[in-house]
Design a protein around this motif. Structure first.
Motif, PDB file in Angstrom:
ATOM      1  N   LYS A  82       0.936  -1.246  -0.049  1.00 53.36           N
ATOM      2  CA  LYS A  82      -0.052   0.090   0.079  1.00 53.36           C
ATOM      3  C   LYS A  82       1.114   1.180   0.049  1.00 53.36           C
ATOM      4  O   LYS A  82       0.726   2.208  -0.858  1.00 53.36           O
ATOM      5  CB  LYS A  82      -0.998   0.020   1.248  1.00 53.36           C
ATOM      6  N   LEU A  83       1.825   1.308   0.805  1.00 55.64           N
ATOM      7  CA  LEU A  83       2.886   2.506   0.952  1.00 55.64           C
ATOM      8  C   LEU A  83       3.686   2.563  -0.368  1.00 55.64           C
ATOM      9  O   LEU A  83       3.599   3.699  -0.892  1.00 55.64           O
ATOM     10  CB  LEU A  83       3.982   2.223   1.836  1.00 55.64           C
ATOM     11  N   ASN A  84       3.876   1.707  -1.082  1.00 58.49           N
ATOM     12  CA  ASN A  84       4.430   1.721  -2.399  1.00 58.49           C
ATOM     13  C   ASN A  84       3.532   2.292  -3.692  1.00 58.49           C
ATOM     14  O   ASN A  84       3.765   3.182  -4.344  1.00 58.49           O
ATOM     15  CB  ASN A  84       5.084   0.437  -2.815  1.00 58.49           C
ATOM     16  N   ALA A  85       2.401   1.815  -3.300  1.00 59.65           N
ATOM     17  CA  ALA A  85       1.239   2.277  -4.413  1.00 59.65           C
ATOM     18  C   ALA A  85       1.039   3.709  -4.152  1.00 59.65           C
ATOM     19  O   ALA A  85       0.887   4.484  -5.146  1.00 59.65           O
ATOM     20  CB  ALA A  85       0.181   1.390  -4.187  1.00 59.65           C
ATOM     21  N   ILE A  86       1.070   4.216  -2.919  1.00 59.10           N
ATOM     22  CA  ILE A  86       0.592   5.707  -2.618  1.00 59.10           C
ATOM     23  C   ILE A  86       1.919   6.487  -3.324  1.00 59.10           C
ATOM     24  O   ILE A  86       1.807   7.521  -4.071  1.00 59.10           O
ATOM     25  CB  ILE A  86       0.258   5.776  -1.510  1.00 59.10           C
ATOM     26  N   ILE A  87       3.186   5.939  -2.813  1.00 56.45           N
ATOM     27  CA  ILE A  87       4.527   6.594  -3.461  1.00 56.45           C
ATOM     28  C   ILE A  87       4.419   6.700  -4.874  1.00 56.45           C
ATOM     29  O   ILE A  87       4.819   7.834  -5.560  1.00 56.45           O
ATOM     30  CB  ILE A  87       5.853   6.031  -2.927  1.00 56.45           C
ATOM     31  N   TRP A  88       4.100   5.761  -5.611  1.00 51.91           N
ATOM     32  CA  TRP A  88       4.164   5.438  -6.889  1.00 51.91           C
ATOM     33  C   TRP A  88       3.155   6.551  -7.697  1.00 51.91           C
ATOM     34  O   TRP A  88       3.449   7.189  -8.501  1.00 51.91           O
ATOM     35  CB  TRP A  88       3.921   4.081  -7.662  1.00 51.91           C
ATOM     36  N   ALA A  89       1.912   6.753  -7.006  1.00 54.58           N
ATOM     37  CA  ALA A  89       0.904   7.523  -7.482  1.00 54.58           C
ATOM     38  C   ALA A  89       1.387   9.099  -7.377  1.00 54.58           C
ATOM     39  O   ALA A  89       1.354   9.661  -8.229  1.00 54.58           O
ATOM     40  CB  ALA A  89      -0.290   7.240  -6.700  1.00 54.58           C
ATOM     41  N   PHE A  90       1.859   9.223  -6.243  1.00 55.28           N
ATOM     42  CA  PHE A  90       2.647  10.547  -6.129  1.00 55.28           C
ATOM     43  C   PHE A  90       3.773  10.896  -7.204  1.00 55.28           C
ATOM     44  O   PHE A  90       3.673  12.106  -7.862  1.00 55.28           O
ATOM     45  CB  PHE A  90       3.179  10.955  -4.851  1.00 55.28           C
ATOM     46  N   LEU A  91       4.386   9.849  -7.438  1.00 53.82           N
ATOM     47  CA  LEU A  91       5.468   9.908  -8.532  1.00 53.82           C
ATOM     48  C   LEU A  91       5.031  10.247  -9.933  1.00 53.82           C
ATOM     49  O   LEU A  91       5.593  10.921 -10.532  1.00 53.82           O
ATOM     50  CB  LEU A  91       6.441   8.658  -8.426  1.00 53.82           C
ATOM     51  N   GLU A  92       3.962   9.449 -10.302  1.00 56.25           N
ATOM     52  CA  GLU A  92       3.461   9.475 -11.608  1.00 56.25           C
ATOM     53  C   GLU A  92       2.958  10.803 -11.614  1.00 56.25           C
ATOM     54  O   GLU A  92       2.994  11.393 -12.958  1.00 56.25           O
ATOM     55  CB  GLU A  92       2.260   8.439 -11.749  1.00 56.25           C
ATOM     56  N   ASP A  93       2.289  11.360 -10.583  1.00 57.28           N
ATOM     57  CA  ASP A  93       1.546  12.737 -10.581  1.00 57.28           C
ATOM     58  C   ASP A  93       2.466  13.793 -10.881  1.00 57.28           C
ATOM     59  O   ASP A  93       2.176  14.691 -11.307  1.00 57.28           O
ATOM     60  CB  ASP A  93       0.745  13.141  -9.341  1.00 57.28           C
ATOM     61  N   LYS A  94       3.699  13.806 -10.385  1.00 53.22           N
ATOM     62  CA  LYS A  94       4.935  14.643 -10.339  1.00 53.22           C
ATOM     63  C   LYS A  94       5.559  14.367 -11.697  1.00 53.22           C
ATOM     64  O   LYS A  94       6.464  15.254 -12.059  1.00 53.22           O
ATOM     65  CB  LYS A  94       5.974  14.512  -9.499  1.00 53.22           C
ATOM     66  N   GLY A  95       5.321  13.445 -12.549  1.00 52.65           N
ATOM     67  CA  GLY A  95       5.967  13.141 -13.810  1.00 52.65           C
ATOM     68  C   GLY A  95       7.349  12.567 -13.541  1.00 52.65           C
ATOM     69  O   GLY A  95       8.184  12.605 -14.756  1.00 52.65           O
ATOM     70  N   ILE A  96       7.567  12.212 -12.420  1.00 53.30           N
ATOM     71  CA  ILE A  96       9.098  11.526 -12.374  1.00 53.30           C
ATOM     72  C   ILE A  96       9.231   9.942 -12.139  1.00 53.30           C
ATOM     73  O   ILE A  96      10.088   9.449 -11.870  1.00 53.30           O
ATOM     74  CB  ILE A  96       9.886  12.337 -11.399  1.00 53.30           C
ATOM     75  N   ALA A  97       8.086   9.382 -12.388  1.00 48.49           N
ATOM     76  CA  ALA A  97       7.856   7.751 -12.195  1.00 48.49           C
ATOM     77  C   ALA A  97       8.848   7.031 -12.884  1.00 48.49           C
ATOM     78  O   ALA A  97       9.646   6.316 -12.523  1.00 48.49           O
ATOM     79  CB  ALA A  97       6.492   7.452 -12.077  1.00 48.49           C
ATOM     80  N   ASP A  98       8.943   7.471 -14.240  1.00 49.36           N
ATOM     81  CA  ASP A  98      10.072   6.751 -15.215  1.00 49.36           C
ATOM     82  C   ASP A  98      11.290   6.820 -14.796  1.00 49.36           C
ATOM     83  O   ASP A  98      12.136   6.174 -14.869  1.00 49.36           O
ATOM     84  CB  ASP A  98       9.655   7.191 -16.455  1.00 49.36           C
ATOM     85  N   GLU A  99      11.541   8.293 -14.398  1.00 51.48           N
ATOM     86  CA  GLU A  99      12.894   8.305 -13.863  1.00 51.48           C
ATOM     87  C   GLU A  99      13.465   7.557 -12.849  1.00 51.48           C
ATOM     88  O   GLU A  99      14.373   7.083 -12.561  1.00 51.48           O
ATOM     89  CB  GLU A  99      13.308   9.908 -13.689  1.00 51.48           C
ATOM     90  N   VAL A 100      12.355   7.652 -11.684  1.00 58.33           N
ATOM     91  CA  VAL A 100      12.728   6.798 -10.589  1.00 58.33           C
ATOM     92  C   VAL A 100      12.643   5.378 -10.812  1.00 58.33           C
ATOM     93  O   VAL A 100      13.952   4.538 -10.245  1.00 58.33           O
ATOM     94  CB  VAL A 100      11.615   7.290  -9.483  1.00 58.33           C
ATOM     95  N   GLU A 101      12.067   4.748 -11.599  1.00 57.25           N
ATOM     96  CA  GLU A 101      12.299   3.464 -12.007  1.00 57.25           C
ATOM     97  C   GLU A 101      13.328   3.069 -12.493  1.00 57.25           C
ATOM     98  O   GLU A 101      14.100   2.299 -12.333  1.00 57.25           O
ATOM     99  CB  GLU A 101      10.918   3.059 -13.048  1.00 57.25           C
ATOM    100  N   HIS A 102      13.907   4.129 -13.376  1.00 61.26           N
ATOM    101  CA  HIS A 102      15.104   3.954 -14.031  1.00 61.26           C
ATOM    102  C   HIS A 102      16.375   4.017 -12.998  1.00 61.26           C
ATOM    103  O   HIS A 102      17.312   3.173 -13.208  1.00 61.26           O
ATOM    104  CB  HIS A 102      15.444   4.885 -15.160  1.00 61.26           C
ATOM    105  N   LEU A 103      16.176   4.695 -11.954  1.00 61.71           N
ATOM    106  CA  LEU A 103      17.169   4.846 -11.217  1.00 61.71           C
ATOM    107  C   LEU A 103      17.150   3.565  -9.831  1.00 61.71           C
ATOM    108  O   LEU A 103      17.969   3.556  -9.304  1.00 61.71           O
ATOM    109  CB  LEU A 103      17.123   5.921 -10.263  1.00 61.71           C
ATOM    110  N   LEU A 104      15.847   3.034  -9.975  1.00 62.59           N
ATOM    111  CA  LEU A 104      15.972   1.897  -8.711  1.00 62.59           C
ATOM    112  C   LEU A 104      17.018   0.867  -8.855  1.00 62.59           C
ATOM    113  O   LEU A 104      17.665   0.469  -7.714  1.00 62.59           O
ATOM    114  CB  LEU A 104      14.522   1.112  -9.108  1.00 62.59           C
ATOM    115  N   PRO A 105      17.595   0.211  -9.811  1.00 53.88           N
ATOM    116  CA  PRO A 105      18.685  -0.707  -9.738  1.00 53.88           C
ATOM    117  C   PRO A 105      20.024  -0.077  -9.169  1.00 53.88           C
ATOM    118  O   PRO A 105      20.726  -0.686  -8.428  1.00 53.88           O
ATOM    119  CB  PRO A 105      18.952  -1.038 -11.219  1.00 53.88           C
ATOM    120  N   VAL A 106      20.239   1.329  -9.514  1.00 52.40           N
ATOM    121  CA  VAL A 106      21.442   1.960  -8.983  1.00 52.40           C
ATOM    122  C   VAL A 106      21.202   2.229  -7.374  1.00 52.40           C
ATOM    123  O   VAL A 106      22.251   1.960  -6.749  1.00 52.40           O
ATOM    124  CB  VAL A 106      21.607   3.353  -9.631  1.00 52.40           C
TER     125      VAL A 106
END
Length: 123
Positions: free
Chosen positions: A66-90
């Motif tokens: 649930k926590l992750n779903a909310i964070i992702w929703a905020f990130l998508e709203d801010k337009g940075i979800a794709d960038e965050v996803e790209h940075l996850l492995p690093v």
């Protein structure tokens, strides 16, 4: 946009007095700062992923999801979800190989972010 609304609606249904995302961000400037910074947000999401993978407790996993779903929703709203996803492995690598992962996560504001969201939306 549908994903964002769906995640927020599902999550908000778990609490009676949930705040709107705008109010939440206004009342939690540290959390807003973390959510607006792709590097910080990716560290927090990576940490949640590491904990999620190491947890066998079903209730804890549900809360983290649930926590992750909310964070992702905020990130998508801010337009940075794709960038965050790209940075996850690093970010995951940084945490796993850091001599002081707690300090790394503290500097990103992860504890504040998670606690603020849990208190406001998950309880």
């Amino acid at each position: 946009m549908k994903k964002i609304l769906l995640a927020i609606v599902i999550t908000l249904s778990f609490t009676v007095n949930a705040k709107s995302p705008t109010v939440f961000l206004q009342e939690n400037p540290k959390a807003a700062n973390t959510l607006q910074n792709p590097e910080k947000a990716s560290l927090c999401m990576a940490a949640n992923g590491i904990v999620l993978g190491a947890t066998s407790n079903g209730a804890a996993k549900a809360k983290l999801n649930k926590l992750n779903a909310i964070i992702w929703a905020f990130l998508e709203d801010k337009g940075i979800a794709d960038e965050v996803e790209h940075l996850l492995p690093v970010s995951t690598n940084k945490i796993k190989h850091s001599k002081s992962p707690g300090r790394l996560l503290d500097s990103a504001g992860c504890e504040n972010l998670s606690e603020s969201i849990i208190k406001t939306y998950i309880k």
